[in-house]
Design a protein around this motif. Structure first.
Motif, PDB file in Angstrom:
ATOM      1  N   ASP A 162      25.397  11.789 -42.443  1.00  0.00           N
ATOM      2  CA  ASP A 162      24.541  10.417 -42.129  1.00  0.00           C
ATOM      3  C   ASP A 162      24.504   9.869 -43.129  1.00  0.00           C
ATOM      4  O   ASP A 162      23.631   9.050 -43.289  1.00  0.00           O
ATOM      5  N   TYR A 163      25.372   9.937 -44.132  1.00  0.00           N
ATOM      6  CA  TYR A 163      25.574   9.183 -45.097  1.00  0.00           C
ATOM      7  C   TYR A 163      25.712   7.536 -44.720  1.00  0.00           C
ATOM      8  O   TYR A 163      26.195   7.525 -43.947  1.00  0.00           O
ATOM      9  N   VAL A 164      25.258   6.775 -45.614  1.00  0.00           N
ATOM     10  CA  VAL A 164      25.640   5.262 -45.344  1.00  0.00           C
ATOM     11  C   VAL A 164      27.087   5.129 -45.600  1.00  0.00           C
ATOM     12  O   VAL A 164      27.658   6.006 -46.479  1.00  0.00           O
ATOM     13  N   ASP A 165      27.664   4.104 -44.860  1.00  0.00           N
ATOM     14  CA  ASP A 165      29.200   3.954 -45.197  1.00  0.00           C
ATOM     15  C   ASP A 165      29.317   3.184 -46.431  1.00  0.00           C
ATOM     16  O   ASP A 165      28.714   2.088 -46.740  1.00  0.00           O
ATOM     17  N   TYR A 166      29.967   4.100 -47.412  1.00  0.00           N
ATOM     18  CA  TYR A 166      30.109   3.055 -48.945  1.00  0.00           C
ATOM     19  C   TYR A 166      31.257   2.323 -48.979  1.00  0.00           C
ATOM     20  O   TYR A 166      31.995   2.448 -49.663  1.00  0.00           O
ATOM     21  N   VAL A 167      31.269   1.428 -47.874  1.00  0.00           N
ATOM     22  CA  VAL A 167      32.531   0.682 -47.576  1.00  0.00           C
ATOM     23  C   VAL A 167      32.542  -0.156 -49.130  1.00  0.00           C
ATOM     24  O   VAL A 167      33.669  -0.884 -49.287  1.00  0.00           O
ATOM     25  N   ASP A 168      31.497  -0.617 -49.879  1.00  0.00           N
ATOM     26  CA  ASP A 168      31.518  -1.485 -50.815  1.00  0.00           C
ATOM     27  C   ASP A 168      31.728  -0.618 -52.224  1.00  0.00           C
ATOM     28  O   ASP A 168      31.944  -1.282 -53.329  1.00  0.00           O
ATOM     29  N   ARG A 169      31.709   0.586 -52.035  1.00  0.00           N
ATOM     30  CA  ARG A 169      32.067   1.394 -53.228  1.00  0.00           C
ATOM     31  C   ARG A 169      33.533   1.628 -53.161  1.00  0.00           C
ATOM     32  O   ARG A 169      33.889   2.669 -53.013  1.00  0.00           O
ATOM     33  N   GLN A 170      34.115   0.703 -53.876  1.00  0.00           N
ATOM     34  CA  GLN A 170      35.619   0.718 -53.522  1.00  0.00           C
ATOM     35  C   GLN A 170      36.277   1.228 -52.665  1.00  0.00           C
ATOM     36  O   GLN A 170      37.581   1.749 -52.590  1.00  0.00           O
ATOM     37  N   GLY A 171      35.705   0.779 -51.599  1.00  0.00           N
ATOM     38  CA  GLY A 171      36.359   0.851 -50.407  1.00  0.00           C
ATOM     39  C   GLY A 171      36.632   2.323 -49.828  1.00  0.00           C
ATOM     40  O   GLY A 171      37.721   2.567 -49.016  1.00  0.00           O
ATOM     41  N   VAL A 172      35.931   3.280 -50.238  1.00  0.00           N
ATOM     42  CA  VAL A 172      36.258   4.689 -50.030  1.00  0.00           C
ATOM     43  C   VAL A 172      35.973   5.168 -48.525  1.00  0.00           C
ATOM     44  O   VAL A 172      36.663   6.126 -48.183  1.00  0.00           O
ATOM     45  N   HIS A 173      34.958   4.445 -47.862  1.00  0.00           N
ATOM     46  CA  HIS A 173      35.010   4.731 -46.485  1.00  0.00           C
ATOM     47  C   HIS A 173      34.556   6.173 -45.856  1.00  0.00           C
ATOM     48  O   HIS A 173      35.532   6.770 -45.323  1.00  0.00           O
ATOM     49  N   ASN A 174      33.582   6.811 -46.270  1.00  0.00           N
ATOM     50  CA  ASN A 174      33.290   8.102 -46.065  1.00  0.00           C
ATOM     51  C   ASN A 174      33.125   8.362 -44.613  1.00  0.00           C
ATOM     52  O   ASN A 174      33.062   9.497 -44.273  1.00  0.00           O
ATOM     53  N   LYS A 175      33.015   7.464 -43.601  1.00  0.00           N
ATOM     54  CA  LYS A 175      32.812   7.592 -42.336  1.00  0.00           C
ATOM     55  C   LYS A 175      34.181   7.764 -41.770  1.00  0.00           C
ATOM     56  O   LYS A 175      34.365   7.935 -40.470  1.00  0.00           O
ATOM     57  N   ARG A 176      35.055   7.524 -42.404  1.00  0.00           N
ATOM     58  CA  ARG A 176      36.473   7.827 -41.604  1.00  0.00           C
ATOM     59  C   ARG A 176      37.378   8.995 -42.490  1.00  0.00           C
ATOM     60  O   ARG A 176      37.287   9.102 -43.466  1.00  0.00           O
ATOM     61  N   SER A 177      37.562   9.853 -41.580  1.00  0.00           N
ATOM     62  CA  SER A 177      38.445  11.261 -41.833  1.00  0.00           C
ATOM     63  C   SER A 177      39.384  11.400 -40.919  1.00  0.00           C
ATOM     64  O   SER A 177      40.140  10.682 -40.481  1.00  0.00           O
TER      65      SER A 177
ATOM     66  N   LEU B 176      37.092  10.053 -31.921  1.00  0.00           N
ATOM     67  CA  LEU B 176      38.621   9.997 -32.321  1.00  0.00           C
ATOM     68  C   LEU B 176      38.776   8.468 -32.488  1.00  0.00           C
ATOM     69  O   LEU B 176      38.034   7.674 -31.998  1.00  0.00           O
ATOM     70  N   ALA B 177      39.351   8.268 -33.904  1.00  0.00           N
ATOM     71  CA  ALA B 177      39.086   6.867 -34.345  1.00  0.00           C
ATOM     72  C   ALA B 177      40.023   5.789 -33.441  1.00  0.00           C
ATOM     73  O   ALA B 177      40.943   5.974 -33.015  1.00  0.00           O
ATOM     74  N   ASP B 178      39.561   4.546 -33.442  1.00  0.00           N
ATOM     75  CA  ASP B 178      39.928   3.578 -32.585  1.00  0.00           C
ATOM     76  C   ASP B 178      41.125   2.966 -33.443  1.00  0.00           C
ATOM     77  O   ASP B 178      41.613   3.473 -34.646  1.00  0.00           O
ATOM     78  N   SER B 179      41.692   1.996 -33.000  1.00  0.00           N
ATOM     79  CA  SER B 179      43.087   1.655 -33.453  1.00  0.00           C
ATOM     80  C   SER B 179      42.985   1.251 -35.141  1.00  0.00           C
ATOM     81  O   SER B 179      43.773   1.567 -35.816  1.00  0.00           O
ATOM     82  N   ASP B 180      41.963   0.266 -35.384  1.00  0.00           N
ATOM     83  CA  ASP B 180      42.015  -0.150 -36.731  1.00  0.00           C
ATOM     84  C   ASP B 180      41.508   0.998 -37.641  1.00  0.00           C
ATOM     85  O   ASP B 180      42.298   1.050 -38.826  1.00  0.00           O
ATOM     86  N   VAL B 181      40.811   1.697 -37.418  1.00  0.00           N
ATOM     87  CA  VAL B 181      40.175   2.816 -38.355  1.00  0.00           C
ATOM     88  C   VAL B 181      41.290   3.759 -38.326  1.00  0.00           C
ATOM     89  O   VAL B 181      41.803   4.406 -39.470  1.00  0.00           O
ATOM     90  N   ALA B 182      42.095   4.159 -37.293  1.00  0.00           N
ATOM     91  CA  ALA B 182      43.020   5.176 -37.158  1.00  0.00           C
ATOM     92  C   ALA B 182      44.214   4.696 -38.176  1.00  0.00           C
ATOM     93  O   ALA B 182      44.682   5.379 -38.920  1.00  0.00           O
ATOM     94  N   GLU B 183      44.465   3.417 -38.151  1.00  0.00           N
ATOM     95  CA  GLU B 183      45.454   2.808 -39.090  1.00  0.00           C
ATOM     96  C   GLU B 183      45.053   3.089 -40.396  1.00  0.00           C
ATOM     97  O   GLU B 183      46.017   3.425 -41.282  1.00  0.00           O
ATOM     98  N   TRP B 184      44.012   2.579 -40.749  1.00  0.00           N
ATOM     99  CA  TRP B 184      43.459   2.829 -42.159  1.00  0.00           C
ATOM    100  C   TRP B 184      43.650   4.386 -42.589  1.00  0.00           C
ATOM    101  O   TRP B 184      44.088   4.801 -43.935  1.00  0.00           O
ATOM    102  N   VAL B 185      43.385   5.195 -41.858  1.00  0.00           N
ATOM    103  CA  VAL B 185      43.387   6.538 -42.142  1.00  0.00           C
ATOM    104  C   VAL B 185      44.910   7.025 -42.456  1.00  0.00           C
ATOM    105  O   VAL B 185      45.038   7.706 -43.595  1.00  0.00           O
ATOM    106  N   ARG B 186      45.604   6.668 -41.562  1.00  0.00           N
ATOM    107  CA  ARG B 186      46.982   6.901 -41.760  1.00  0.00           C
ATOM    108  C   ARG B 186      47.739   6.682 -43.022  1.00  0.00           C
ATOM    109  O   ARG B 186      48.372   6.969 -43.640  1.00  0.00           O
ATOM    110  N   GLU B 187      47.329   5.298 -43.117  1.00  0.00           N
ATOM    111  CA  GLU B 187      47.807   4.456 -44.321  1.00  0.00           C
ATOM    112  C   GLU B 187      47.234   5.288 -45.555  1.00  0.00           C
ATOM    113  O   GLU B 187      47.935   5.485 -46.827  1.00  0.00           O
TER     114      GLU B 187
END
Length: 319
Positions: free
Chosen positions: A237-252, A281-292
């Motif tokens: 339930d952490y906030v998404d640290y998208v601005d913290r060097q783009g770590v994206h803790n909501k994406r796994s 299950l991640a949508d296309s954009d998030v899934a691509e980010w995880v794969r990359e």
């Protein structure tokens, strides 16, 4: 814990797994880090910032619905509500026949590996952590399986050899080490943890399951065995640290170990995301980010990563 339990306690517990639930239920075995206590009792450990405690009426049906085989308790939140809540957690897991390790009534109990069946395989699993030294179990007191995870230290080598000897006494087909190591928000493992992971494989561990950073790190294949340095957060339930060097803790991701004819064949990485305190299950954009991201962070270890339908395939098996 926290708002995850608030979100699901009055609803359908299995909802926490969202669209990943059929995938989880289809697995022969499911290993996870349980980073909270499961209890409605206990008192807060003093001077902590975050406290994670989950309602047993939610947490246990949720874990059972997903088919959880084993959870590690070796982390820096299992004693957030002290020994009574740890005792409750172990009792609830025992009653649900979910294997667990990494914390116990004393140091010997905390270090004891657990054994479970995954399909036709017998699996021995243990948990260790280098976080929250104050939570460490002692010879006569409850706590976690705490150690400095450095293979250069004689005390660490002796401790792990003892665990592995116990694990081997069960004649397992696979040995899994579930490790809560390193600081939050780091996207690369520390060199000492790289050495420790490889040393574990040298000593007979088949899978290293890393967690603690709350973000994805790379996967190394060492002597044909996967070292997942950090699997990220499947539910938080952490906030998404998208601005913290783009770590994206909501994406796994869901890391699926594929065993064929008794041999480790591949690690399939299926992108996931956390939406409204539920795994999806991640949508296309998030899934691509995880794969990359997984491919890029694994490249530092020379890991072969193949793009396949639904995710990534990491070949295993050869030394």
């Amino acid at each position: 814990g926290r708002s995850v339990t608030d979100r699901w306690a009055d609803g359908e517990p299995s909802g926490v797994w969202g669209s990943t639930l059929p995938r989880l239920q289809a697995l022969d075995g499911l290993v996870a880090n349980l980073e909270c206590c499961v209890s409605d009792g206990g008192t807060r450990w003093p001077d902590k910032v975050y406290y994670f405690r989950s309602d047993p009426d939610f947490a246990m049906p949720a874990l059972e619905a997903a088919g959880a085989s084993f959870v590690s308790l070796a982390n820096n939140h299992i004693l957030d509500f002290r020994e009574p809540a740890l005792r409750d957690t172990r009792m609830h897991l025992r009653d649900a026949a979910i294997a667990h390790a990494g914390a116990g009534t004393d140091r010997d109990a905390a270090l004891d590996p657990a054994v479970f069946e995954a399909g036709e395989l017998t699996v021995a699993a243990f948990g260790l952590t280098d976080q929250a030294a104050a939570f460490a179990a002692t010879q006569a007191g409850p706590g976690t399986a705490f150690a400095t995870l450095d293979p250069r230290l004689p005390a660490t080598r002796s401790l792990v050899e003892g665990i592995l000897e116990r694990a081997r006494s069960h004649d397992p087909d696979l040995v899994v080490a579930s490790l809560h190591w390193g600081a939050n928000w780091e996207t690369e493992p520390r060199r000492v943890h790289e050495r420790f992971g490889r040393w574990l494989v040298d000593r007979g561990v088949d899978v290293v399951h890393g967690h603690s950073a709350h973000v994805l790190q790379g996967v190394e294949v060492y002597r044909g065995r996967p070292i997942v340095y950090d699997a990220g957060d499947f539910v938080d339930d952490y906030v998404d640290y998208v601005d913290r060097q783009g770590v994206h803790n909501k994406r796994s991701a869901l890391f699926e170990l594929v065993v064929r004819d008794g041999d480790l064949d591949e690690l399939f990485v299926e992108p996931t995301a956390i939406v409204d305190e539920a795994a999806t299950l991640a949508d296309s954009d998030v899934a691509e980010w995880v794969r990359e991201t997984v491919a890029e962070r694994s490249a530092a270890f020379g890991t072969d990563v193949e793009r396949v339908a639904g995710g990534l395939s990491i070949p295993l098996g050869s030394e």
